[in-house]
Design a protein around this motif. Structure first.
Motif, PDB file in Angstrom:
ATOM      1  N   ALA A  99       0.791  -0.926   0.279  1.00  0.00           N
ATOM      2  CA  ALA A  99       0.038   0.166   0.137  1.00  0.00           C
ATOM      3  C   ALA A  99       0.649   0.996  -0.179  1.00  0.00           C
ATOM      4  O   ALA A  99       0.173   2.344  -0.810  1.00  0.00           O
ATOM      5  N   LEU A 100       1.958   1.086   0.536  1.00  0.00           N
ATOM      6  CA  LEU A 100       2.943   2.351   0.766  1.00  0.00           C
ATOM      7  C   LEU A 100       3.807   3.030  -0.476  1.00  0.00           C
ATOM      8  O   LEU A 100       4.428   3.248  -0.956  1.00  0.00           O
ATOM      9  N   ALA A 101       4.146   1.200  -1.508  1.00  0.00           N
ATOM     10  CA  ALA A 101       4.319   1.433  -2.865  1.00  0.00           C
ATOM     11  C   ALA A 101       4.839   3.449  -3.581  1.00  0.00           C
ATOM     12  O   ALA A 101       3.616   3.326  -3.527  1.00  0.00           O
ATOM     13  N   GLY A 102       5.438   3.926  -3.754  1.00  0.00           N
ATOM     14  CA  GLY A 102       5.059   4.906  -4.715  1.00  0.00           C
ATOM     15  C   GLY A 102       6.034   6.066  -3.658  1.00  0.00           C
ATOM     16  O   GLY A 102       6.008   7.533  -4.006  1.00  0.00           O
ATOM     17  N   ARG A 103       5.710   5.713  -2.350  1.00  0.00           N
ATOM     18  CA  ARG A 103       6.290   7.068  -1.394  1.00  0.00           C
ATOM     19  C   ARG A 103       8.237   7.023  -1.305  1.00  0.00           C
ATOM     20  O   ARG A 103       8.588   5.685  -1.201  1.00  0.00           O
ATOM     21  N   PRO A 104       8.509   7.682  -1.109  1.00  0.00           N
ATOM     22  CA  PRO A 104      10.924   7.979  -0.172  1.00  0.00           C
ATOM     23  C   PRO A 104       9.963   7.049   1.394  1.00  0.00           C
ATOM     24  O   PRO A 104       9.395   6.882   2.527  1.00  0.00           O
ATOM     25  N   ARG A 105      11.444   5.689   1.806  1.00  0.00           N
ATOM     26  CA  ARG A 105      11.734   5.709   2.717  1.00  0.00           C
ATOM     27  C   ARG A 105      11.326   6.581   3.770  1.00  0.00           C
ATOM     28  O   ARG A 105      10.810   6.362   4.919  1.00  0.00           O
ATOM     29  N   TRP A 106      12.263   7.876   3.839  1.00  0.00           N
ATOM     30  CA  TRP A 106      11.910   9.092   5.110  1.00  0.00           C
ATOM     31  C   TRP A 106      10.772   8.644   5.464  1.00  0.00           C
ATOM     32  O   TRP A 106      10.777   9.038   6.595  1.00  0.00           O
ATOM     33  N   ALA A 107       9.729   8.875   4.142  1.00  0.00           N
ATOM     34  CA  ALA A 107       8.346   9.023   5.094  1.00  0.00           C
ATOM     35  C   ALA A 107       7.683   8.222   5.561  1.00  0.00           C
ATOM     36  O   ALA A 107       6.835   8.570   6.621  1.00  0.00           O
ATOM     37  N   ILE A 108       8.192   6.947   4.914  1.00  0.00           N
ATOM     38  CA  ILE A 108       7.785   5.799   6.031  1.00  0.00           C
ATOM     39  C   ILE A 108       7.889   5.754   7.140  1.00  0.00           C
ATOM     40  O   ILE A 108       7.318   5.452   9.025  1.00  0.00           O
ATOM     41  N   GLU A 109       8.967   5.805   7.186  1.00  0.00           N
ATOM     42  CA  GLU A 109       9.473   5.967   8.600  1.00  0.00           C
ATOM     43  C   GLU A 109       9.328   6.624   9.745  1.00  0.00           C
ATOM     44  O   GLU A 109       9.287   6.860  10.633  1.00  0.00           O
ATOM     45  N   LEU A 110       9.157   8.294   9.729  1.00  0.00           N
ATOM     46  CA  LEU A 110       8.883   9.054   9.960  1.00  0.00           C
ATOM     47  C   LEU A 110       7.218   8.714  10.507  1.00  0.00           C
ATOM     48  O   LEU A 110       6.998   9.426  11.798  1.00  0.00           O
ATOM     49  N   VAL A 111       6.432   8.673   9.534  1.00  0.00           N
ATOM     50  CA  VAL A 111       5.023   8.671  10.254  1.00  0.00           C
ATOM     51  C   VAL A 111       4.966   7.368  11.178  1.00  0.00           C
ATOM     52  O   VAL A 111       4.344   7.704  12.007  1.00  0.00           O
ATOM     53  N   CYS A 112       5.653   6.152  10.578  1.00  0.00           N
ATOM     54  CA  CYS A 112       5.895   5.036  11.877  1.00  0.00           C
ATOM     55  C   CYS A 112       6.489   5.107  13.321  1.00  0.00           C
ATOM     56  O   CYS A 112       5.856   5.103  14.431  1.00  0.00           O
ATOM     57  N   ASP A 113       7.213   6.676  13.266  1.00  0.00           N
ATOM     58  CA  ASP A 113       8.309   7.137  14.483  1.00  0.00           C
ATOM     59  C   ASP A 113       7.160   7.745  14.931  1.00  0.00           C
ATOM     60  O   ASP A 113       7.033   7.872  17.129  1.00  0.00           O
ATOM     61  N   ARG A 114       6.221   8.686  14.264  1.00  0.00           N
ATOM     62  CA  ARG A 114       4.911   9.000  15.029  1.00  0.00           C
ATOM     63  C   ARG A 114       3.792   8.663  15.498  1.00  0.00           C
ATOM     64  O   ARG A 114       3.802   9.085  16.112  1.00  0.00           O
ATOM     65  N   VAL A 115       4.070   7.262  14.679  1.00  0.00           N
ATOM     66  CA  VAL A 115       2.761   7.228  15.518  1.00  0.00           C
ATOM     67  C   VAL A 115       3.113   5.663  16.698  1.00  0.00           C
ATOM     68  O   VAL A 115       1.901   5.491  17.140  1.00  0.00           O
ATOM     69  N   ARG A 116       4.356   5.455  16.076  1.00  0.00           N
ATOM     70  CA  ARG A 116       4.681   4.566  17.372  1.00  0.00           C
ATOM     71  C   ARG A 116       4.877   5.252  19.006  1.00  0.00           C
ATOM     72  O   ARG A 116       4.377   5.121  20.631  1.00  0.00           O
ATOM     73  N   THR A 117       5.367   6.962  18.835  1.00  0.00           N
ATOM     74  CA  THR A 117       5.457   7.164  19.956  1.00  0.00           C
ATOM     75  C   THR A 117       3.702   8.270  20.621  1.00  0.00           C
ATOM     76  O   THR A 117       4.397   9.205  21.083  1.00  0.00           O
ATOM     77  N   GLY A 118       3.632   8.344  19.804  1.00  0.00           N
ATOM     78  CA  GLY A 118       1.564   8.542  20.103  1.00  0.00           C
ATOM     79  C   GLY A 118       1.458   9.992  19.742  1.00  0.00           C
ATOM     80  O   GLY A 118       0.705  10.807  20.529  1.00  0.00           O
ATOM     81  N   ARG A 119       2.733  10.769  18.863  1.00  0.00           N
ATOM     82  CA  ARG A 119       2.476  12.062  18.489  1.00  0.00           C
ATOM     83  C   ARG A 119       1.551  12.169  17.336  1.00  0.00           C
ATOM     84  O   ARG A 119       1.388  12.891  16.481  1.00  0.00           O
ATOM     85  N   VAL A 120       0.627  11.136  16.773  1.00  0.00           N
ATOM     86  CA  VAL A 120      -0.618  11.037  15.633  1.00  0.00           C
ATOM     87  C   VAL A 120      -1.779  10.619  16.169  1.00  0.00           C
ATOM     88  O   VAL A 120      -2.344   9.724  16.920  1.00  0.00           O
TER      89      VAL A 120
END
Length: 214
Positions: free
Chosen positions: A103-124
């Motif tokens: 589902a994330l195909a076409g997105r850059p690695r950094w954006a996915i990593e950034l969003v995963c980190d924000r979700v994991r740390t409760g910032r979303v």
């Protein structure tokens, strides 16, 4: 601007994003901001700075590749581990991660990593109770890319903008005036003085004739 773990360029650079456009943009054509028009052509150093900035921005949008899958799988696993309902192991965890990556195909690695980190740390805020679905995670990643795409659009428009030409100076039309006698020119009352002088001259001539003496 929050920097992602893999370090994309800043979303704003003063020289390329503000100073150079402010120097050269005279206005905009079309609705809204429309297309920029320049008061002068870009200098070589200014064009080089804008081209380099666009290249950095485009590089930030390059989609992840096969070499990034392992690192992204780890980022996704770390995100899902904070949700008890999403905790998986072994082949099941790999299958879930593969579904997210599809589902994330076409997105850059950094954006996915950034969003995963924000979700994991409760910032979303919207993802604190439930793990985001794959489409939701894709939408969150896309939101990170908006400033980069907007900056590319603005700078590309400056690079291809035309220079506005100054309007030619308009000469005032000359108005022809009727010729005036010397007496008329000296009198603010127009031809009144010349008529008075002519009348006095006629009276003087009348008095000098023989009929006037009798």
């Amino acid at each position: 601007m929050t920097q992602a773990p893999s370090g994309p360029p800043a979303t704003f650079e003063r020289l390329a994003d503000r100073e150079i456009p402010d120097r050269v943009i005279a206005g905009f054509e079309g609705a809204g901001y429309g297309r920029p028009v320049l008061r002068r052509a870009l200098r070589a150093d200014e064009r080089e700075a804008l081209v380099a900035r666009v290249a950095r921005l485009r590089a930030a949008l390059v989609p992840f590749g096969p070499a990034d899958r392992q690192a992204l799988g780890a980022a996704l696993a770390g995100m899902m581990m904070v949700y008890p309902s999403m905790q998986r192991a072994g082949d099941e965890a790999a299958a879930v991660a593969a579904g997210y990556l599809a589902a994330l195909a076409g997105r850059p690695r950094w954006a996915i990593e950034l969003v995963c980190d924000r979700v994991r740390t409760g910032r979303v805020a919207e993802c604190r109770e439930f793990c985001p679905s794959a489409p939701k995670l894709a939408a969150l990643s896309d939101a990170e890319l908006i400033p980069y795409r907007m900056a590319i659009h603005r700078l590309d428009a400056v690079l291809v903008a035309t220079v506005v030409l100054p309007a030619p100076a308009k000469s005032r039309p000359r108005v022809s005036r009727p010729a005036r006698s010397p007496a008329d020119a000296a009198s603010p009352a127009g031809g009144h003085l010349s008529r008075v002088l002519a009348d006095l001259e006629a009276r003087r001539e009348a008095r000098s004739t023989p009929d006037a003496e009798r």
